[in-house]
Enzyme design. Structure first.
Site, short mmCIF file in Angstrom:
data_model
loop_
_atom_site.label_atom_id
_atom_site.label_comp_id
_atom_site.label_asym_id
_atom_site.label_seq_id
_atom_site.Cartn_x
_atom_site.Cartn_y
_atom_site.Cartn_z
N GLU A 1 23.89 -52.91 -45.48
CA GLU A 1 23.63 -51.53 -45.87
C GLU A 1 25.19 -51.23 -45.34
O GLU A 1 25.05 -51.32 -43.97
CB GLU A 1 23.25 -51.12 -45.81
CG GLU A 1 23.25 -48.99 -46.04
CD GLU A 1 23.84 -48.77 -47.00
OE1 GLU A 1 23.67 -48.95 -48.44
OE2 GLU A 1 25.05 -48.13 -47.13
N SER B 1 18.09 -44.90 -49.05
CA SER B 1 17.23 -44.01 -49.05
C SER B 1 16.95 -42.58 -49.27
O SER B 1 16.29 -41.45 -48.38
CB SER B 1 15.69 -44.71 -48.69
OG SER B 1 14.61 -44.01 -49.27
N CYS C 1 21.30 -37.14 -55.87
CA CYS C 1 21.66 -35.96 -56.87
C CYS C 1 20.85 -34.47 -55.80
O CYS C 1 21.75 -33.83 -56.93
CB CYS C 1 20.90 -36.36 -58.29
SG CYS C 1 20.64 -38.29 -58.77
N ASP D 1 23.94 -48.20 -59.99
CA ASP D 1 24.76 -47.97 -61.07
C ASP D 1 26.17 -48.56 -60.72
O ASP D 1 27.28 -48.37 -61.66
CB ASP D 1 25.52 -46.76 -59.81
CG ASP D 1 24.76 -45.47 -59.69
OD1 ASP D 1 23.87 -45.66 -60.77
OD2 ASP D 1 25.63 -44.29 -59.52
N ALA E 1 19.90 -42.08 -61.90
CA ALA E 1 19.14 -42.93 -60.89
C ALA E 1 17.71 -43.03 -61.61
O ALA E 1 17.36 -44.21 -60.91
CB ALA E 1 18.71 -41.44 -60.10
#
Lengths: 435, 435
Positions: free
Chosen positions: B20, B26, B30, B270, B288
Site C-alpha cells: 500500500e 481499510s 465515502c 475502482d 464501493a
C-alpha cells in the site's frame, strides 16, 4: 370504486352501478389508526374522493346504504334492502363484481357484544372508536389480538395518552417471525408502556361498574374500552350462497382475470383469493395494493382488454412505535408446509455506514430453498430502513430469483442510508453458506 | 484488503502480501464528507480496521508506504520504492491482485497546484481538507464540479458554516437526470445557500492576496479553499505499462472471475471495469459495493472456489441536504446509445399515504425499452423514501424484468411509508402507456 372509476374512464358510456351497504366509499382504511391517534383530526380526512365526485364527475350510479343480500346468477340479478327506507331493491347485470371486503372476526364468547367492545374495519368503526374515546374519557384500553391492526392501534392509543394492555390466546407475539426479531418488537412495545399478555385463553368480557373486564386464563384486565383485533374474515357468504366456490380462508376463488367460477361474476379485494408467487398455490392475503390492482384488472377485463394479474408475495409493512416491521414471501414454516426444504438465517446489521452518526441496528431474516436455491422470503425489523428495503426482496420473489443471484445484486450505498453491503446482501451471503 | 482478509480466512497458510502506497488501509472513503462536516470528529474514526489487526490477528503481510512502480508479468514480480526510506523493493507472486483504485481528476490548467486547491479521495486528502479548514479559518469555499462528491462536500461545508459556491463547465447540474428532477436538487441547494455557476468554462485559479480566485468565463469566484471534484480516473497505468488491456474509461479489463488478460493477474476496485447487467457491455462505474464484492471474488477464485461475478446496475444514491437522490440502470440517453428504443416517464407521487401527516413529494423517472418491454433504468428524488426504494428497481434490472411485470410486483404498503400504489408502481403503470 377503483374498478368502477377505471371502467367509466375507459368506456364512458357503460352503465356502472355501485351498491354500498354503508354510507362511505373510497377512504383510506389503513390510515384509521393514525387518524385515531390525533384527537384534532376528523375521520373524514381519510376520504380520498367524495361520493358526489363519483356520481357527478364520473357518472357512476353510486348507491350508498344499499346492502345486497343475494345474487341470482341464473337471472343475472342482485337483490337487497335499502338501509334507511327498508325498501327492497333488485338490479340486473351483464357483469357483476363482488367487492364485499372483509369483516373483523369476533369470537363467539360472552360479553363481546357489550357496549365499549369495538373493532376496526369500516370508517363507521373508526368513528365509533374515536367517539367512544372522547365521550367516555377512555384512560385505559385492552386490545385483544396482537396483529398489524392491534399493534397500530396500541401506538395510536398510547399517543392519546391511553394506557394499553394487549392479550391473546397464542403463546407468541408475531408467531410468523423468528423469536429474535419478535423480541425486538416486544422490547419496543414495553419501552412505550404497552403490556403484553400472550398465551391467555380468553373466556369472555364482563361489565365491571363503568369499566369492562377481559377474563384471561391467568389474568383479568380492566379497561374503559376493549378493541377486538384478531383478524378479519372475507365477506364471501353472498358468493357462497350463490354457489360460487371459495378456497383458502373461505375467500372467493378467482382466476388471473379475477373471474369466479361464473365468468360473468368477478371478485376483487379482501373477499377474493390470489395466487402466491412463491408457491404458485392459492392464498388469501387481504392487503390494500392487491385490492386496488384487482379492481383495475376487473375494469380492464370487462372493457375487453387482455388482463393477466400476477400473484402476490404477501409483502407487508407496519410501524410499531419507532420500529419498521416488514415481510415478504414465505416464512420458514410456510416454506416447509409448501414442500420446500428451507434454510434460514437471521442477521443483525446497521442502518447506516460504519462510524456514521445515528446508525441503528437492523435485523434481517431470510429464507431460501436448499433444493432449488430460490429465495423464498424475507423479514426485517429496525428503527429505519426496513420498510422500503423489503421491496428489493419482493421483486426478487416475483422474479423467482435464487439466493445466489440476489446476493450479487447491485444495491445502493451511501453512508447515511446503509453499510456498503446492504443488510439484505449480508443476510443473503450468510444464507448461501447454509444452502 | 477485503480480498486479503478473505483469502487468509479461507486458506490461513497462504502467504498474502499487501503493498500500500499510503499509510492507510481499510477506511470508509465515502464517509469522509460526513466526517469533514463535524469539526469534533477525528478523521481516523473512519478506519474500519487498524493495520495491526490485519498484521497480527489475520497474519497478512501488510506493507504500508510501499508504492509499486512496475509489474513484470514474465517474472511474476512487482517492484517499487519504500516511501520513507526511498529504498527499492521487489516481490514475486503466484497470483497478483491490482487494487490501485482511482485518483481525482485535476484539469491541466494554471493554478490547480496552488496551496489551498484540494481534492478528496484518500484519507490523507480528507485530513488535508480538514486541517486546511481549521488552520486557515476557511469561511468561503468554491467547489469545482457538481457530482456526488461535490454535492456531499457542499453539504458538509455548509454544516461547518462555510459559504459555498459551485462551478462547472457543463451546462446542467446532474446532466444524467431529467430536468424536472435536477431542478428539485437545484432548489434544495439554493434553499441551503449553495450558489451554482453552471456552464462556466474555467481558465484557471489565481492567488488573490490570502484568497484564491477561480476564473470562469463570465464570473470569478474568490474563496479561502478550492475543492476540485470533477470525477476520478482509474489508476490503471501500472497495468497498462505491463501490457494489460484497459477498456471503457481506461479501467482495467477483467472477466467474470476478475482476471485480466494474464490469468495470474486480477484487478478489482475502482481501477477495474465490469459488465453492465442491462447492456451486457463493459462499463466503468467505480462504486464501493462492487469493489468489496470483487475483492471477495478474487480471494475465492485464488482459493480455488467457483466464482462468477454478476454485472453492475450502476445503482447509486447520495444525500443532498434533505434530499435523497438515487439511480439505477441506464439513463434515456445511455439507453439510446446502447441500441434500445427508450420510452420514459417522470411522475410526482407522495412519500406517505393520502392524508398521512408529514407526506412529501417524491419524484420517479423510469426508462423502458419499447422493443423488448424491459425496464432499463430508474431515478428517484425526494426528501424521504428514495434511497432504499431504488433497490426494488435494481433487483428488477438484474432479473431482466419487463416494465409490465415490474408494475405487477407486490410492494409493501403502510400509511407512514408510502401510498397504496408505491411511487415506483405508479411510474411503471404510466410508463406502460408509452410503450
Amino acid at each position: 370504486m377503483s374498478a368502477a372509476s377505471r371502467a367509466k374512464r375507459t368506456m364512458p358510456d357503460m352503465e356502472v352501478i355501485v351498491l354500498e351497504k354503508t354510507g362511505d366509499v373510497s377512504y383510506s382504511a389503513c390510515g384509521m389508526p393514525y387518524n385515531i391517534a390525533d384527537a384534532g383530526r376528523e375521520m373524514d380526512d381519510l376520504v380520498v374522493r367524495q361520493a358526489d365526485v363519483f356520481r357527478q364527475k364520473q357518472g357512476i350510479d353510486l348507491l350508498t346504504g344499499h346492502g345486497v343480500e343475494s345474487i341470482d346468477p341464473g337471472n343475472r340479478a342482485v337483490s337487497g334492502t335499502i338501509r334507511h327506507s327498508q325498501e327492497p331493491f333488485r338490479f340486473f347485470y351483464d357483469r357483476l363484481l363482488i367487492a364485499t371486503g372483509g369483516r373483523p372476526r369476533v369470537p363467539d364468547l360472552p360479553g363481546f357484544d357489550l357496549p365499549g367492545v369495538l373493532a376496526l374495519k369500516s370508517l363507521e368503526d373508526g368513528k365509533a372508536i374515536k367517539a367512544h374515546i372522547r365521550d367516555h374519557g377512555v384512560q385505559k384500553a385492552v386490545i385483544i389480538g396482537m396483529g398489524y391492526v392491534g399493534l397500530e392501534m396500541a401506538e395510536a392509543l398510547r399517543e392519546r395518552g391511553i394506557a394499553v394492555e394487549m392479550i391473546k390466546p397464542g403463546a407468541d407475539l408475531l408467531p410468523w417471525m423468528p423469536r429474535e426479531l419478535a423480541q425486538v418488537v416486544t422490547a419496543e412495545l414495553a419501552a412505550n408502556g404497552v403490556d403484553l399478555h400472550a398465551g391467555q385463553t380468553i373466556s369472555g368480557i364482563e361489565q365491571d361498574g363503568k369499566q369492562l373486564r377481559v377474563i384471561g386464563a391467568d389474568c383479568s384486565l380492566n379497561a374503559d374500552m376493549v378493541l377486538v383485533a384478531i383478524g378479519i374474515s372475507p365477506n364471501s357468504e353472498l358468493a357462497a350462497d350463490a354457489g360460487i366456490p371459495t378456497g383458502p380462508g373461505n375467500a372467493i376463488t378467482v382466476n388471473r382475470q379475477m373471474q369466479t367460477s361464473d365468468e360473468t361474476i368477478y371478485a376483487a379485494g379482501d373477499c377474493a383469493d390470489a395466487i402466491h408467487v412463491v408457491t404458485g398455490k392459492k392464498v388469501w392475503i387481504p392487503l390494500a395494493l392487491r385490492a386496488n390492482r384487482a379492481g383495475w384488472a376487473v375494469a380492464d377485463h370487462v372493457c375487453g382488454k387482455a388482463v393477466r394479474v400476477d400473484g402476490v408475495a404477501g409483502t407487508a409493512v407496519f410501524k410499531a412505535f419507532n420500529l419498521e416491521v416488514a415481510r415478504t414471501g414465505l416464512t420458514a414454516a410456510e416454506a416447509q408446509q409448501s414442500g420446500f426444504d428451507p434454510a434460514v438465517v437471521t442477521i443483525k446489521s446497521r442502518s447506516r455506514a460504519h462510524a456514521h452518526p445515528g446508525s441503528k441496528t437492523i435485523w434481517v431474516h431470510l429464507i431460501g430453498d436448499r433444493q432449488t436455491g430460490r429465495l423464498l422470503g424475507a423479514q426485517m425489523v429496525g428503527p429505519e430502513g426496513a420498510a422500503h428495503r423489503i421491496n428489493a426482496a419482493a421483486v426478487a420473489l416475483h422474479a423467482g430469483m435464487s439466493v445466489a443471484t440476489f446476493a450479487q445484486t447491485d444495491l445502493a450505498y451511501a453512508p447515511p442510508f446503509g453499510p456498503v453491503w446492504d443488510p439484505l446482501l449480508t443476510a443473503a451471503n450468510q444464507l448461501l453458506k447454509k444452502m
